[in-house]
Structure formats: C-alpha cells, structure tokens
Design an enzyme around this catalytic site. Structure first.
Site, PDB file in Angstrom:
ATOM      1  N   ASN A 104      22.443  24.253 -17.932  1.00  0.00           N
ATOM      2  CA  ASN A 104      22.967  23.276 -18.898  1.00  0.00           C
ATOM      3  C   ASN A 104      24.413  23.599 -19.244  1.00  0.00           C
ATOM      4  OD1 ASN A 104      22.839  21.099 -20.769  1.00  0.00           O
ATOM      5  ND2 ASN A 104      22.551  22.562 -22.443  1.00  0.00           N
ATOM      6  N   HIS A 106      27.049  23.108 -22.563  1.00  0.00           N
ATOM      7  CA  HIS A 106      27.032  22.777 -23.996  1.00  0.00           C
ATOM      8  C   HIS A 106      28.459  22.887 -24.542  1.00  0.00           C
ATOM      9  CE1 HIS A 106      25.407  22.419 -28.029  1.00  0.00           C
ATOM     10  NE2 HIS A 106      26.236  23.394 -28.380  1.00  0.00           N
TER      11      HIS A 106
HETATM   12  C1  GRF Z   1      28.784  16.919 -22.904  1.00  0.00           C
HETATM   13  O1  GRF Z   1      29.640  17.287 -23.948  1.00  0.00           O
HETATM   14  C2  GRF Z   1      27.819  18.046 -22.613  1.00  0.00           C
HETATM   15  O2  GRF Z   1      28.338  19.301 -22.916  1.00  0.00           O
HETATM   16  C3  GRF Z   1      26.680  17.745 -23.546  1.00  0.00           C
HETATM   17  O3  GRF Z   1      26.594  16.352 -23.591  1.00  0.00           O
HETATM   18  C4  GRF Z   1      27.861  15.776 -23.275  1.00  0.00           C
HETATM   19  C5  GRF Z   1      27.575  14.848 -22.131  1.00  0.00           C
HETATM   20  O4  GRF Z   1      28.652  14.161 -21.664  1.00  0.00           O
HETATM   21  N1  GRF Z   1      25.482  18.431 -23.095  1.00  0.00           N
HETATM   22  P1  GRF Z   1      28.566  13.318 -20.315  1.00  0.00           P
HETATM   23  O5  GRF Z   1      27.338  12.426 -20.367  1.00  0.00           O
HETATM   24  O6  GRF Z   1      28.535  14.257 -19.151  1.00  0.00           O
HETATM   25  O7  GRF Z   1      29.827  12.490 -20.356  1.00  0.00           O
END
Ligand code: GRF
Length: 212
Positions: A104, A106
């Site tokens: 993941n 974050h």
């Molecule tokens: C990102 O900030 C990621 O870190 C978090 O959710 C957001 C998703 O953005 N888990 P995207 O859908 O990839 O534009």
C-alpha cells in the site's frame, strides 16, 4: 505471459496512472475497483488493462466481500497486489492468503497520521516534515512493515491543499520506483519484513528525500 501485478483502486487512479506512464501497464494483469464510478477504471482501460468492478454494496459483510475478491484475484496468480487508493480495509482471511504480497501507499510518514485525510492531519498538527509511505499490508490499518518513504519539508506550503499535491507528486515518483525493484527481484524477505536492495539507502530527488 503471467503478469506479476493486480492493482486495487477505488477512485481517481492517479497512482495507477503513474505506474502506466512508467512502463508498468504491461505487468498488470487486472485492475479491480470496489467503486463502479472510479475514474481509475478508464485509465486502466485506455492503457489496455483488463478491468473488473466488484462493488462492496453487493456483499453482506466484509468477510463475504474479501472472499469474493480473493477468488477473483487468485487465478491471476499475482506476485504482488498493489493497493492504489483502495479505500477498504482488508480482513485477516484475505491478507493471510497473500502473505507479504500486498503493498500500500499512504500519504503520510507512517506511523504518524493513519487513516483518511492524512496530509490535512499532518498540516494541522504543524509537523515540519511530511510525505508518503510504502508498506506491506497487515491486519491493522496503515500499519505493516515500512518499505520506503519520501519526505518533504512542510514549511513551504500555505495550506493543506498544497501539501496534498506535493504528497501525490512524491507518491507518483516513489511507487513505480519501488514496484520496479520488486519486479526485478531487488529485495529480500526476512520474516514478515521486506528490504529493498538499493545502492544508497538515502537520496534526493528534486525536493524529496527518499529513504529505503
Ligand atoms: C493517495 O493519496 C494514496 O496515498 C491513498 O489514496 C490516494 C489515492 O489517490 N492511499 P489515487 O486514486 O491514486 O489518485
């Protein structure tokens, strides 16, 4: 050819796009979204990647959803399940089926600011540094072994929206970089920890400090 990656999304898919523009679309067997409206589905389709919608509203509870999700993923036999803005917690049964294979990203320097709106939380807390973390997924939210972090100074930003944008920029640089190392077997698994093989553990990219 067996493709090594399955990507799970829920929304915009900007991280998925960063994988595609960094030549990783060819390694993605399937993009699965729990949200039928996710914009990321179009990004996947236009990159020629198979898409599947598995709407969580169609399932009675988390376990039933996770079971259906793992049944869809298993035939692809992925080496890596990449969460890219997947806004669901995965239960223990799912995680145990893919040990040390779920990754993941974050938008904070974990273990600080878990959960949603992490850059806002960081900005409002007045921290001097923030960034993004790539980690193995375990049963606890935003909690697994940390693989890499990208760090920026917060004092250049006037509001949390600026920090959100800067954090996404880090994500879009760091996620493809780390995933390429995984695909090239440039890592070691030691128990439930994953260590990337790198020339330097710490280096700069533009205004980002990267640590592996
Ligand atoms: C990102 O900030 C990621 O870190 C978090 O959710 C957001 C998703 O953005 N888990 P995207 O859908 O990839 O534009």
């Amino acid at each position: 050819m067996v493709k090594a990656i399955v990507v799970l999304i829920s929304g915009k898919g900007s991280n998925l796009k960063s994988l595609c523009v960094n030549d990783l679309a060819k390694d993605i067997s399937c993009v699965i979204s729990n949200n039928p409206q996710a914009e990321g589905l179009e990004i996947a389709a236009s990159a020629g990647i198979k898409t599947i919608v598995l709407d969580h509203h169609d399932y009675f509870n988390r376990e039933a959803y996770d079971l259906a999700l793992s049944a869809i993923i298993a035939p692809f036999n992925p080496s890596w399940i990449i969460l890219a803005g997947f806004m669901r917690i995965l239960g223990a049964n799912f995680i145990n089926k893919f040990p040390q294979q779920i990754i993941n990203i974050h938008p904070s320097l974990l273990p600080a600011f878990k959960g949603i709106n992490a850059p806002q939380q960081a900005f409002n807390a007045g921290v001097k540094f923030s960034g993004a973390t790539i980690h193995l997924v375990n049963e606890d939210l935003d909690h697994g072994h940390i693989i890499a972090q990208g760090i920026i100074a917060v004092n250049n930003f006037n509001c949390y929206n600026e920090l959100i944008k800067a954090t996404l920029k880090i994500e879009h640089y760091l996620y493809p970089l780390v995933i390429k190392k995984l695909l090239n077997h440039q890592y070691k698994l030691i128990g439930n920890k994953l260590k990337l093989k790198v020339v330097e553990n710490l280096y700069h990219h533009e205004t980002i400090l990267i640590a592996f």
